[in-house]
Design an enzyme around this catalytic site. Structure first.
Site, mmCIF file in Angstrom:
data_model
loop_
_atom_site.group_PDB
_atom_site.id
_atom_site.type_symbol
_atom_site.label_atom_id
_atom_site.label_comp_id
_atom_site.label_asym_id
_atom_site.label_seq_id
_atom_site.Cartn_x
_atom_site.Cartn_y
_atom_site.Cartn_z
ATOM 1 C CB SER A 139 -1.139 -0.181 1.222
ATOM 2 O OG SER A 139 -1.789 1.006 1.726
ATOM 3 C CE1 TYR A 152 -4.292 -1.782 4.938
ATOM 4 C CE2 TYR A 152 -3.740 0.050 4.336
ATOM 5 C CZ TYR A 152 -3.783 -1.234 4.304
ATOM 6 O OH TYR A 152 -4.107 -1.197 2.582
HETATM 7 P P1 NDP Z 1 -11.438 -5.840 -0.810
HETATM 8 O O1 NDP Z 1 -12.072 -5.920 0.436
HETATM 9 O O2 NDP Z 1 -11.700 -6.245 -2.058
HETATM 10 O O3 NDP Z 1 -10.049 -7.585 -0.758
HETATM 11 C C1 NDP Z 1 -9.672 -7.867 -0.038
HETATM 12 C C2 NDP Z 1 -9.631 -9.392 -0.088
HETATM 13 O O4 NDP Z 1 -8.290 -10.143 0.332
HETATM 14 C C3 NDP Z 1 -11.040 -10.248 -0.204
HETATM 15 O O5 NDP Z 1 -10.813 -10.612 -1.220
HETATM 16 C C4 NDP Z 1 -11.143 -10.893 0.851
HETATM 17 O O6 NDP Z 1 -11.685 -12.006 0.670
HETATM 18 C C5 NDP Z 1 -9.925 -10.853 0.909
HETATM 19 N N1 NDP Z 1 -9.741 -11.814 2.892
HETATM 20 C C6 NDP Z 1 -9.324 -11.231 3.972
HETATM 21 N N2 NDP Z 1 -9.484 -11.312 4.824
HETATM 22 C C7 NDP Z 1 -8.777 -13.034 4.306
HETATM 23 C C8 NDP Z 1 -8.663 -14.372 5.161
HETATM 24 N N3 NDP Z 1 -8.109 -14.147 5.799
HETATM 25 N N4 NDP Z 1 -8.082 -15.068 4.652
HETATM 26 C C9 NDP Z 1 -8.422 -14.823 2.948
HETATM 27 N N5 NDP Z 1 -8.501 -13.625 2.285
HETATM 28 C C10 NDP Z 1 -9.078 -12.655 3.253
HETATM 29 O O7 NDP Z 1 -10.141 -4.891 -0.963
HETATM 30 P P2 NDP Z 1 -8.898 -4.673 -1.279
HETATM 31 O O8 NDP Z 1 -9.141 -5.712 -3.252
HETATM 32 O O9 NDP Z 1 -8.766 -3.274 -1.786
HETATM 33 O O10 NDP Z 1 -7.260 -5.313 -0.949
HETATM 34 C C11 NDP Z 1 -6.458 -6.555 -1.794
HETATM 35 C C12 NDP Z 1 -5.170 -5.833 -0.839
HETATM 36 O O11 NDP Z 1 -5.077 -4.258 -1.129
HETATM 37 C C13 NDP Z 1 -4.803 -5.410 0.286
HETATM 38 O O12 NDP Z 1 -4.564 -6.246 1.013
HETATM 39 C C14 NDP Z 1 -5.577 -4.155 0.830
HETATM 40 O O13 NDP Z 1 -4.550 -3.431 1.777
HETATM 41 C C15 NDP Z 1 -4.599 -3.798 -0.272
HETATM 42 N N6 NDP Z 1 -4.462 -2.326 -1.143
HETATM 43 C C16 NDP Z 1 -5.824 -1.977 -1.376
HETATM 44 C C17 NDP Z 1 -6.152 -0.106 -1.557
HETATM 45 C C18 NDP Z 1 -7.322 0.021 -2.055
HETATM 46 O O14 NDP Z 1 -7.136 1.323 -1.932
HETATM 47 N N7 NDP Z 1 -8.228 -0.712 -2.206
HETATM 48 C C19 NDP Z 1 -4.964 0.796 -0.972
HETATM 49 C C20 NDP Z 1 -3.845 -0.131 -1.185
HETATM 50 C C21 NDP Z 1 -3.303 -1.375 -0.952
HETATM 51 P P3 NDP Z 1 -12.525 -12.600 1.692
HETATM 52 O O15 NDP Z 1 -13.015 -12.136 2.682
HETATM 53 O O16 NDP Z 1 -13.290 -14.029 0.272
HETATM 54 O O17 NDP Z 1 -11.495 -14.148 2.350
#
Ligand code: NDP
Length: 241
Positions: A139, A152
């Protein structure tokens, strides 16, 4: 990726960035194991891709044994694993004085331990093969801290450090990339329970870009020639300061 018929595992593939990355890699010819906890979302994702190109894998990245078993299963079935996109993450922001310790623990478990579990699972296979690629989705919070984001950002600083350490320790042939998004449209902010942080997010996230921008960055890093290791990419909306 430099191999023909490469195989990747993408964590957090059920929504947002992970879903976009899985879709893009599959379109580029990679067999993608799409991992997350929500099986219904993964089944829908798999159905949206050409037959067999995206395989759903119900997985909680906080479960070390399960992550290892999932990766070993990929290798048993496909004979290889070429790429880990360690993307799963959560972001329940709050100030430290809100005392939401369970949410801090969850961020550490998913964003840090989940990444480590993925690295531990693929590394023996990469070392044996003499090749492989780890892409960590960190991030802009890996580079700077802001109020409500202490924990975070701490997890994302850790993700950056762990990935950089992996780069330094990896044998030749193994490539390591940190992709750091700015504000991207996804479900990430829906996990914020703290009202103050929720309010701040409404303004902060006003100019989000689509997750395909991050998928493009991952696709760029993994498609370089074998001798080229793209180590860090930061992608943010042009209006994000
Ligand atoms: P989403 O919430 O849309 O996606 C997060 C994903 O992580 C989901 O597919 C969720 O799937 C999965 N997840 C959460 N907990 C678990 C777990 N215990 N085991 C397996 N999978 C898990 O958010 P983003 O797509 O935005 O996030 C993706 C990455 O990008 C993250 O690491 C986030 O920190 C990073 N990021 C995002 C930004 C943004 O603005 N969107 C900015 C900077 C970084 P499920 O719940 O089905 O398990």
């Amino acid at each position: 990726m430099t191999n023909e018929n490469p195989v990747a595992i993408v964590t957090g593939a059920s929504s947002g960035i992970g879903r976009a990355v899985a879709t893009r890699l599959a379109a580029d010819g990679t067999t993608v194991v799409a991992a997350a906890r929500r099986a219904d979302r993964l089944a829908e994702l798999a159905a949206s891709a050409p037959a067999g190109r995206i395989e759903p894998c119900e997985l909680d990245v906080t479960d070390h044994a399960a992550v290892r078993a999932a990766v070993d299963d990929v290798v048993a079935r496909h004979g290889r694993i070429d790429l880990l996109v360690a993307n799963a993450g959560v972001m329940p922001l709050s100030r430290l004085d809100a005392g939401l310790v369970e949410e801090w623990d969850r961020m550490i478990d998913v964003n840090v331990r989940g990444l480590l579990h993925g690295i531990d699972a693929v590394l023996p296979h990469f070392t044996r093969a003499g090749s492989g690629h780890v892409v960590t989705v960190a991030s802009v919070g890996a580079y700077a801290v802001s109020p409500t984001a202490a924990v975070y950002c701490g997890t994302k600083f850790a993700a950056w450090a762990i990935t950089e350490g992996l780069r330094q320790e990896s044998p030749p042939g193994i490539r390591v990339t940190t992709v750091s998004p700015g504000v991207v449209t996804s479900e990430l902010a829906e996990g914020i329970s703290d009202p103050l942080a929720q309010e701040a997010m409404a303004t902060y996230r006003a100019h989000a870009i689509g997750p395909e921008a991050i998928a493009d960055a991952v696709a760029y890093a993994v498609s370089q020639p074998a001798e080229v290791d793209v180590n860090e990419i930061v992608v943010r909306p042009v209006r994000q300061r």
